[in-house]
Design a protein around this motif. Structure first.
Motif, PDB file in Angstrom:
ATOM      1  N   VAL A  12       0.963  -1.247   0.296  1.00 24.51           N
ATOM      2  CA  VAL A  12       0.530  -0.260   0.192  1.00 24.51           C
ATOM      3  C   VAL A  12       0.613   1.148   0.003  1.00 24.51           C
ATOM      4  O   VAL A  12       0.479   2.325  -0.509  1.00 24.51           O
ATOM      5  N   ARG A  13       1.570   1.322   0.527  1.00 24.97           N
ATOM      6  CA  ARG A  13       2.917   2.081   0.713  1.00 24.97           C
ATOM      7  C   ARG A  13       3.623   2.623  -0.728  1.00 24.97           C
ATOM      8  O   ARG A  13       3.730   4.087  -0.933  1.00 24.97           O
ATOM      9  N   GLU A  14       3.778   1.318  -1.132  1.00 25.42           N
ATOM     10  CA  GLU A  14       4.136   1.427  -2.587  1.00 25.42           C
ATOM     11  C   GLU A  14       3.460   2.153  -3.746  1.00 25.42           C
ATOM     12  O   GLU A  14       3.757   2.554  -4.479  1.00 25.42           O
ATOM     13  N   LEU A  15       2.399   1.655  -3.536  1.00 24.08           N
ATOM     14  CA  LEU A  15       0.908   2.032  -4.285  1.00 24.08           C
ATOM     15  C   LEU A  15       0.730   3.455  -4.358  1.00 24.08           C
ATOM     16  O   LEU A  15       0.852   4.481  -5.245  1.00 24.08           O
ATOM     17  N   VAL A  16       1.299   3.791  -3.361  1.00 23.22           N
ATOM     18  CA  VAL A  16       0.579   5.947  -2.328  1.00 23.22           C
ATOM     19  C   VAL A  16       1.487   6.398  -2.948  1.00 23.22           C
ATOM     20  O   VAL A  16       1.580   7.578  -3.324  1.00 23.22           O
ATOM     21  N   ARG A  17       2.865   5.589  -2.494  1.00 21.13           N
ATOM     22  CA  ARG A  17       3.828   6.305  -3.134  1.00 21.13           C
ATOM     23  C   ARG A  17       4.081   6.696  -4.760  1.00 21.13           C
ATOM     24  O   ARG A  17       4.215   8.002  -4.694  1.00 21.13           O
ATOM     25  N   GLY A  18       3.720   5.688  -5.283  1.00 18.33           N
ATOM     26  CA  GLY A  18       3.609   5.847  -6.961  1.00 18.33           C
ATOM     27  C   GLY A  18       2.632   6.875  -7.112  1.00 18.33           C
ATOM     28  O   GLY A  18       2.572   7.241  -7.985  1.00 18.33           O
ATOM     29  N   TYR A  19       1.540   7.096  -6.003  1.00 17.59           N
ATOM     30  CA  TYR A  19       0.203   7.368  -6.805  1.00 17.59           C
ATOM     31  C   TYR A  19       0.749   9.074  -6.588  1.00 17.59           C
ATOM     32  O   TYR A  19       0.334  10.228  -7.549  1.00 17.59           O
ATOM     33  N   ARG A  20       1.478   9.139  -5.472  1.00 13.85           N
ATOM     34  CA  ARG A  20       1.302  11.079  -5.050  1.00 13.85           C
ATOM     35  C   ARG A  20       2.856  11.649  -5.805  1.00 13.85           C
ATOM     36  O   ARG A  20       2.669  13.005  -5.968  1.00 13.85           O
ATOM     37  N   GLU A  21       3.486  10.863  -6.250  1.00 15.13           N
ATOM     38  CA  GLU A  21       5.434  11.126  -7.413  1.00 15.13           C
ATOM     39  C   GLU A  21       4.480  11.718  -8.447  1.00 15.13           C
ATOM     40  O   GLU A  21       4.014  11.296  -9.389  1.00 15.13           O
ATOM     41  N   ALA A  22       5.081  12.823  -8.169  1.00 15.80           N
ATOM     42  CA  ALA A  22       4.467  13.699  -9.996  1.00 15.80           C
ATOM     43  C   ALA A  22       6.391  13.764 -10.359  1.00 15.80           C
ATOM     44  O   ALA A  22       7.450  14.171 -10.213  1.00 15.80           O
ATOM     45  N   ASP A  23       6.028  13.253 -11.865  1.00 17.38           N
ATOM     46  CA  ASP A  23       7.445  13.537 -12.762  1.00 17.38           C
ATOM     47  C   ASP A  23       7.698  15.083 -12.463  1.00 17.38           C
ATOM     48  O   ASP A  23       7.043  15.922 -13.913  1.00 17.38           O
ATOM     49  N   LEU A  24       8.957  15.725 -12.490  1.00 17.56           N
ATOM     50  CA  LEU A  24       9.186  16.846 -13.427  1.00 17.56           C
ATOM     51  C   LEU A  24       8.906  17.510 -14.670  1.00 17.56           C
ATOM     52  O   LEU A  24       8.446  18.171 -15.252  1.00 17.56           O
ATOM     53  N   ALA A  25       9.734  16.489 -15.589  1.00 17.66           N
ATOM     54  CA  ALA A  25       9.594  16.787 -17.069  1.00 17.66           C
ATOM     55  C   ALA A  25       8.274  16.696 -17.938  1.00 17.66           C
ATOM     56  O   ALA A  25       7.742  17.623 -18.227  1.00 17.66           O
ATOM     57  N   VAL A  26       7.578  15.559 -16.517  1.00 14.79           N
ATOM     58  CA  VAL A  26       6.245  15.697 -17.935  1.00 14.79           C
ATOM     59  C   VAL A  26       5.373  16.779 -17.590  1.00 14.79           C
ATOM     60  O   VAL A  26       4.493  16.897 -17.244  1.00 14.79           O
ATOM     61  N   GLU A  27       5.617  17.107 -16.276  1.00 15.43           N
ATOM     62  CA  GLU A  27       4.836  18.085 -15.366  1.00 15.43           C
ATOM     63  C   GLU A  27       5.111  20.087 -15.527  1.00 15.43           C
ATOM     64  O   GLU A  27       4.437  20.264 -15.234  1.00 15.43           O
ATOM     65  N   LEU A  28       5.726  19.826 -16.153  1.00 18.92           N
ATOM     66  CA  LEU A  28       6.501  21.052 -17.110  1.00 18.92           C
ATOM     67  C   LEU A  28       6.027  21.429 -18.878  1.00 18.92           C
ATOM     68  O   LEU A  28       5.311  22.226 -19.103  1.00 18.92           O
ATOM     69  N   ASP A  29       5.651  19.684 -19.323  1.00 19.40           N
ATOM     70  CA  ASP A  29       5.054  19.692 -20.463  1.00 19.40           C
ATOM     71  C   ASP A  29       3.711  20.021 -20.222  1.00 19.40           C
ATOM     72  O   ASP A  29       3.462  21.115 -21.034  1.00 19.40           O
ATOM     73  N   GLY A  30       3.723  19.757 -19.654  1.00 20.00           N
ATOM     74  CA  GLY A  30       1.943  19.996 -19.218  1.00 20.00           C
ATOM     75  C   GLY A  30       1.571  21.577 -18.441  1.00 20.00           C
ATOM     76  O   GLY A  30       0.583  21.620 -19.139  1.00 20.00           O
ATOM     77  N   ALA A  31       2.069  21.889 -18.269  1.00 18.09           N
ATOM     78  CA  ALA A  31       2.013  23.731 -17.343  1.00 18.09           C
ATOM     79  C   ALA A  31       2.383  23.768 -19.004  1.00 18.09           C
ATOM     80  O   ALA A  31       1.098  24.863 -18.692  1.00 18.09           O
ATOM     81  N   ARG A  32       3.405  23.701 -19.600  1.00 14.40           N
ATOM     82  CA  ARG A  32       3.006  24.690 -20.830  1.00 14.40           C
ATOM     83  C   ARG A  32       2.389  24.523 -21.833  1.00 14.40           C
ATOM     84  O   ARG A  32       1.733  25.448 -22.075  1.00 14.40           O
TER      85      ARG A  32
END
Length: 417
Positions: free
Chosen positions: A274-294
């Protein structure tokens, strides 16, 4: 004087607080209201003034017509907002609100007919053109186009009958019908296209909201399925082994201890999964977030530039900065009316710095700080990161710094030395 300045600042704050679509909606409605008064001035007031000195009877009729036209404009302006809401599908226009404008239109028509009888001059066709505009502008948004044109034709015929009954003859009797039909035809391309475009924009905005809610619901379902896949089987095994351990314990069998040890092992394994699942769900990839923000900012009409490398950073640092980019993008879209946004990323002296700067600074600070930045500070604190906001001039700047190594790791190195 100070009161006027405060009111002007209040109007400016309320204007800046509106979204682009709300500003366009207000602009479209206001344009129609200004148009009513413009037509009153050019097609009603100026022709009467241009007619020059008149005898008392004609002057009295002219002033009465002017008063009726002003009342028509006032009522027409008050009917534009509900008519627009009716066309946009936000509310239903009550037809009883047309009674007073139609009654004033009938009175104005009778007054123009009387003026045409007692003072046959060339200015009165202009007075006829202004007669139905205050009623036609909101009425164009209430009924279908075919119904509107049929009603315009019926009004032109009734006006011709009123003029004939008043004793108007010759060219003045034939003039009202083509003039009124031309005015009615002019109202359709003047009023409806703007309202039609605004309705499409509101529908697109509503579709975006629905799409966002569906995306959230889909993500919740996905997370629920993942949680079920992780815990479903393990919980079933724990239940069965617990029942078996109870039965063995009731019989005094020593195997009950082994079963409970197995239950304990499975429970710990489930907790880890469960901890691994929540950690994977909450982590944000920086490159993906930058492309998404643009992409999101440019889709909203905001020029966005992204500079600096996002690769090669530790996973924890990327996750923290990704959440910072996500929160900053949300604030740019939600607060102010930014036209440009710059996202800069730099790494120096074992510290990564993220700067998000935009020109959409609200005129006043919010009454209470939002929870987004507070939550972001809490997320950065265990890593030794900081978050700062500033307002240099007419811009808003958010600066996030994250060390490449956690404070605990630095402390261990110092202790080893």
């Amino acid at each position: 004087m100070l009161g006027r300045i405060r009111r002007m600042r209040g109007w400016r704050r309320r204007w800046r607080a509106r979204s682009r679509l709300q500003k366009m909606d207000l602009y479209s409605r206001g344009t129609l209201k200004v148009m009513l008064w413009f037509f009153l001035l050019t097609w009603s007031v100026l022709p009467i003034v241009a007619a020059g000195p008149q005898d008392p009877g004609v002057s009295a009729l002219s002033l009465a017509l002017l008063a009726v036209n002003i009342a028509q404009c006032v009522l027409g302006c008050r009917r534009i907002d509900p008519a627009y809401d009716h066309y946009l599908g936000h509310a239903v226009f009550p037809r009883r609100r047309l009674v007073a404008p139609v009654a004033l239109l009938a009175v104005a028509t009778a007054l123009v007919a009387a003026l045409a009888v007692v003072d046959a001059r060339s200015v009165f066709p202009l007075l006829q053109m202004n007669l139905p505009i205050a009623v036609m502008v909101p009425y164009t948004l209430i009924v279908p186009i075919r119904t509107f044109l049929l009603h315009c034709l019926a009004y032109a015929a009734l006006t011709t009958g009123v003029f004939a009954a008043a004793g108007v003859r010759g060219g003045q009797l034939l003039a009202p019908a083509p003039i009124l039909l031309a005015v009615g035809a002019m109202m359709l391309p003047t009023v409806r296209p703007g309202a039609w475009g605004l309705r499409n924009m509101w529908q697109a905005e509503e579709a975006k909201d629905v799409q966002a809610r569906l995306a959230v619901a889909e993500e919740r379902l996905r997370f629920g399925r993942d949680m079920h896949d992780v815990l479903g089987r393990n919980l079933a095994v724990i239940a069965l082994k617990s029942e078996l351990a109870v039965e063995l314990a009731e019989r005094g069998r020593p195997e009950a201890v082994a079963q409970m040890v197995e239950v304990q092992r499975i429970a710990r394994e489930s907790q880890r999964e469960v901890r691994e699942l929540v950690r994977g769900y909450r982590e944000a990839d920086l490159a993906v977030e930058l492309d998404g923000a643009r992409g999101v900012l440019e889709a909203a009409g905001i020029d966005c530039t992204v500079s600096g490398p996002a690769d090669g950073l530790p996973a924890g640092v990327q996750s923290a900065l990704g959440w910072a980019v996500r929160e900053a993008t949300t604030n740019v879209l939600r607060h102010g009316n930014a036209r440009s946004c710059a996202i800069r990323l730099a790494a120096a002296d074992a510290v990564v710095t993220l700067v998000v700067e935009n020109d959409g600074v609200p005129d006043h600070a919010p009454a209470a700080p939002g929870s987004g930045l507070a939550g972001l500070r809490e997320r950065l604190a265990p890593m030794g990161g900081t978050l700062e906001t500033a307002r240099p001039g007419d811009r808003f700047r958010l600066t996030v710094t994250v060390p490449l190594r956690r404070p605990a790791e630095l402390g261990e190195e110092v202790a080893a030395v």
